[in-house]
Design a protein around this motif. Structure first.
Motif, PDB file in Angstrom:
ATOM      1  N   TYR A 131       0.796  -1.234   0.000  1.00 25.07           N
ATOM      2  CA  TYR A 131       0.000   0.000   0.000  1.00 25.07           C
ATOM      3  C   TYR A 131       0.829   1.285   0.000  1.00 25.07           C
ATOM      4  O   TYR A 131       0.263   2.367  -0.152  1.00 25.07           O
ATOM      5  CB  TYR A 131      -0.922   0.024   1.231  1.00 25.07           C
ATOM      6  N   GLY A 132       2.134   1.172   0.238  1.00 26.25           N
ATOM      7  CA  GLY A 132       2.936   2.374   0.380  1.00 26.25           C
ATOM      8  C   GLY A 132       3.083   2.836   1.811  1.00 26.25           C
ATOM      9  O   GLY A 132       3.552   3.942   2.079  1.00 26.25           O
ATOM     10  N   ALA A 135       2.193   6.458   3.795  1.00 29.75           N
ATOM     11  CA  ALA A 135       1.835   7.420   2.746  1.00 29.75           C
ATOM     12  C   ALA A 135       0.424   7.187   2.223  1.00 29.75           C
ATOM     13  O   ALA A 135      -0.114   8.026   1.497  1.00 29.75           O
ATOM     14  CB  ALA A 135       2.838   7.339   1.591  1.00 29.75           C
ATOM     15  N   ASN A 136      -0.198   6.061   2.596  1.00 27.19           N
ATOM     16  CA  ASN A 136      -1.512   5.677   2.088  1.00 27.19           C
ATOM     17  C   ASN A 136      -2.522   5.682   3.241  1.00 27.19           C
ATOM     18  O   ASN A 136      -2.327   5.016   4.264  1.00 27.19           O
ATOM     19  CB  ASN A 136      -1.433   4.278   1.464  1.00 27.19           C
ATOM     20  N   LYS A 137      -3.606   6.400   3.083  1.00 29.02           N
ATOM     21  CA  LYS A 137      -4.603   6.484   4.155  1.00 29.02           C
ATOM     22  C   LYS A 137      -5.267   5.142   4.453  1.00 29.02           C
ATOM     23  O   LYS A 137      -5.837   4.955   5.528  1.00 29.02           O
ATOM     24  CB  LYS A 137      -5.656   7.545   3.817  1.00 29.02           C
ATOM     25  N   GLN A 138      -5.235   4.205   3.520  1.00 31.03           N
ATOM     26  CA  GLN A 138      -5.815   2.893   3.787  1.00 31.03           C
ATOM     27  C   GLN A 138      -5.102   2.234   4.977  1.00 31.03           C
ATOM     28  O   GLN A 138      -5.728   1.545   5.785  1.00 31.03           O
ATOM     29  CB  GLN A 138      -5.699   1.999   2.551  1.00 31.03           C
ATOM     30  N   GLN A 192       3.443  13.949   3.466  1.00 31.62           N
ATOM     31  CA  GLN A 192       2.230  13.125   3.453  1.00 31.62           C
ATOM     32  C   GLN A 192       2.253  12.113   4.598  1.00 31.62           C
ATOM     33  O   GLN A 192       1.242  11.889   5.275  1.00 31.62           O
ATOM     34  CB  GLN A 192       2.106  12.394   2.122  1.00 31.62           C
ATOM     35  N   ASN A 196      -0.390  11.789   7.707  1.00 26.85           N
ATOM     36  CA  ASN A 196      -1.129  10.549   7.930  1.00 26.85           C
ATOM     37  C   ASN A 196      -0.840   9.937   9.305  1.00 26.85           C
ATOM     38  O   ASN A 196      -1.726   9.342   9.926  1.00 26.85           O
ATOM     39  CB  ASN A 196      -0.820   9.549   6.826  1.00 26.85           C
TER      40      ASN A 196
END
Length: 278
Positions: A131-132, A135-138, A192, A196
């Motif tokens: 997902y990264g 850096a990824n809100k998931q 980012q 997050n």
């Protein structure tokens, strides 16, 4: 003259799951496990997290020694990569639940207050690769599921919680200065990730308030704050020190205490365009 500590004085120590436990019986690797597996030269004298201090096997004796040393409180952490079986669904590993229950109970039976942190730089590496990472809100939603499991499983005995240990280290180590995996230099990603991490902390605190089982329970965030002094009284040096304070200290401090990022920092990063966050 003899000086005595107040009756309610906390004499403690601080460590973490990835620094103590070792990789024993873990289904998932965290970023340190993976980094050591792939790049052992990144670690001092090739000493990595596979065994650590062997707390996983020796915790009862270790806690006995903590009590003998006079400690009445210890801050450590739960390993996300140990507790959770399905990282996306947030289901737990029964053996890990048994282990952390035993550790918490052992602390309490020895008169030591367990202070539990949820994230000590040790993101499960699968969430980074798929997902990264932060850096990824998931990934935030996966973290909140993990946090909720911790609160429900252990909140009847643990009254002191933290969401992150020194989140700026995650930002700078992983995305600016290359001393934590993924060892990138990317200013936009760094901002980012910082945003997050703070959002994850805030949502975990919200979840804690929903499920808190302890009327005396408290939750916060651990920040490594650094005073910044200008190299001289030149206006450029004064401005640089001021920006360093905004970035290193007030980014997480203001958001955690006041509920908002410093307006001046937001304006600087927005005007730069390079650092825009979503």
């Amino acid at each position: 003259m003899e000086l005595k500590f107040p009756k309610d004085f906390w004499l403690g120590a601080a460590t973490s799951g990835p620094q103590l436990e070792g990789r024993f019986n873990k289904k998932h690797a965290n970023i340190f496990d993976y980094d050591f597996e792939k790049f052992p030269e990144h670690f001092w004298h090739g000493i990595g997290p596979d065994v650590a201090s062997n707390f996983y096997n020796d915790f009862r004796e270790d806690i006995r020694l903590m009590k003998k040393a006079g400690l009445n409180s210890v801050r450590t952490s739960i390993q996300w990569s140990r507790l959770i079986d399905d990282l996306e669904e947030g289901t737990v590993n029964p053996e890990a639940v048994e282990f952390y229950n035993a550790v918490i109970d052992e602390f309490l039976s020895n008169g030591i207050r367990p202070i539990i942190n949820l994230h000590h730089f040790d993101l499960p590496v699968e969430l980074l690769h798929k997902y990264g990472g932060w850096a990824n809100k998931q990934v935030i939603s996966f973290y909140v599921k993990y946090a909720e499991q911790c609160f429900r499983l252990f909140g009847d005995r643990v009254s002191d919680w933290f969401t992150h240990n020194e989140p700026m280290v995650v930002v700078e180590g992983g995305y600016l200065y290359q001393f934590h995996y993924p060892d990138l230099v990317d200013g936009k990603l760094a901002v980012q990730v910082a945003y997050n991490l703070q959002l994850a902390s805030s949502l975990a605190i919200q979840k804690y308030r929903e499920v808190n089982q302890n009327s005396d329970g408290k939750i916060g965030i651990i920040l490594n704050l650094s005073p910044n002094y200008p190299a001289s009284q030149d206006k450029e040096d004064i401005a640089a020190a001021h920006f360093a304070d905004l970035w290193q200290n007030r980014l997480f401090m203001d958001a955690s205490v006041k509920g908002k990022f410093p307006n001046e920092l937001v304006e600087i990063l927005t005007l730069s365009q390079f650092f825009r966050v979503t």
